[in-house]
Write a protein that holds these residues in place. Sequence first.
Motif, mmCIF file in Angstrom:
data_model
loop_
_atom_site.group_PDB
_atom_site.id
_atom_site.type_symbol
_atom_site.label_atom_id
_atom_site.label_comp_id
_atom_site.label_asym_id
_atom_site.label_seq_id
_atom_site.Cartn_x
_atom_site.Cartn_y
_atom_site.Cartn_z
ATOM 1 N N TYR A 65 -14.845 0.156 1.511
ATOM 2 C CA TYR A 65 -14.417 1.246 0.641
ATOM 3 C C TYR A 65 -12.938 1.566 0.757
ATOM 4 O O TYR A 65 -12.407 2.339 -0.053
ATOM 5 C CB TYR A 65 -15.273 2.490 0.871
ATOM 6 N N TRP A 66 -12.275 0.988 1.750
ATOM 7 C CA TRP A 66 -10.819 1.168 1.865
ATOM 8 C C TRP A 66 -10.073 0.485 0.720
ATOM 9 O O TRP A 66 -8.896 0.775 0.491
ATOM 10 C CB TRP A 66 -10.311 0.601 3.186
ATOM 11 N N GLY A 67 -10.720 -0.407 0.024
ATOM 12 C CA GLY A 67 -10.077 -1.127 -1.058
ATOM 13 C C GLY A 67 -9.151 -2.218 -0.549
ATOM 14 O O GLY A 67 -9.323 -2.743 0.549
ATOM 15 N N GLN A 68 -8.158 -2.551 -1.357
ATOM 16 C CA GLN A 68 -7.268 -3.660 -1.039
ATOM 17 C C GLN A 68 -6.047 -3.252 -0.231
ATOM 18 O O GLN A 68 -5.312 -4.118 0.251
ATOM 19 C CB GLN A 68 -6.811 -4.353 -2.322
ATOM 20 N N GLY A 69 -5.825 -1.968 -0.084
ATOM 21 C CA GLY A 69 -4.644 -1.507 0.613
ATOM 22 C C GLY A 69 -3.388 -1.746 -0.205
ATOM 23 O O GLY A 69 -3.440 -2.215 -1.340
ATOM 24 N N THR A 70 -2.250 -1.416 0.399
ATOM 25 C CA THR A 70 -0.969 -1.653 -0.250
ATOM 26 C C THR A 70 -0.023 -2.288 0.756
ATOM 27 O O THR A 70 0.061 -1.851 1.905
ATOM 28 C CB THR A 70 -0.401 -0.350 -0.850
ATOM 29 N N GLN A 71 0.668 -3.326 0.323
ATOM 30 C CA GLN A 71 1.503 -4.132 1.209
ATOM 31 C C GLN A 71 2.900 -3.542 1.323
ATOM 32 O O GLN A 71 3.585 -3.368 0.314
ATOM 33 C CB GLN A 71 1.593 -5.570 0.686
#
Length: 121
Positions: free
Chosen positions: A110-116
């Motif tokens: 559920y954290w998703g893909q995150g952001t780089q």
Amino acid sequence: EVQLVESGGGLVQPGGSLRLSCAASGFTFENYAMSWVRQAPGKGLEWVSGISWNGGSTNYAESMKGRFTISRDNAKNTLYLQMNSLKSEDTAVYYCSQGYLPPLNRKQDYWGQGTQDTVSS
């Protein structure tokens, strides 16, 4: 279902700044403490910062103190992380999560893909 969508990452030079956002849905946002975690290349998950339900209490990992600021806007169901004085060691994928100290053994779906965030000269 719980859904968290991170945004705001990018490429910055050392000493620069980024502001990350996390849009939350699928739960009553104001009922939960929230946090940010990150994963650097080849490294495990690392807790970054946590915030209480109303933003009245915040805390940070030692390496982030004085540089990062966590905040939230409950009316907008949004969590933020202001990152200043960035270092190359801050290069990582950043995730937001329910709870003050979420599980760190493995990434949660559920954290998703995150952001780089990439900090490089």
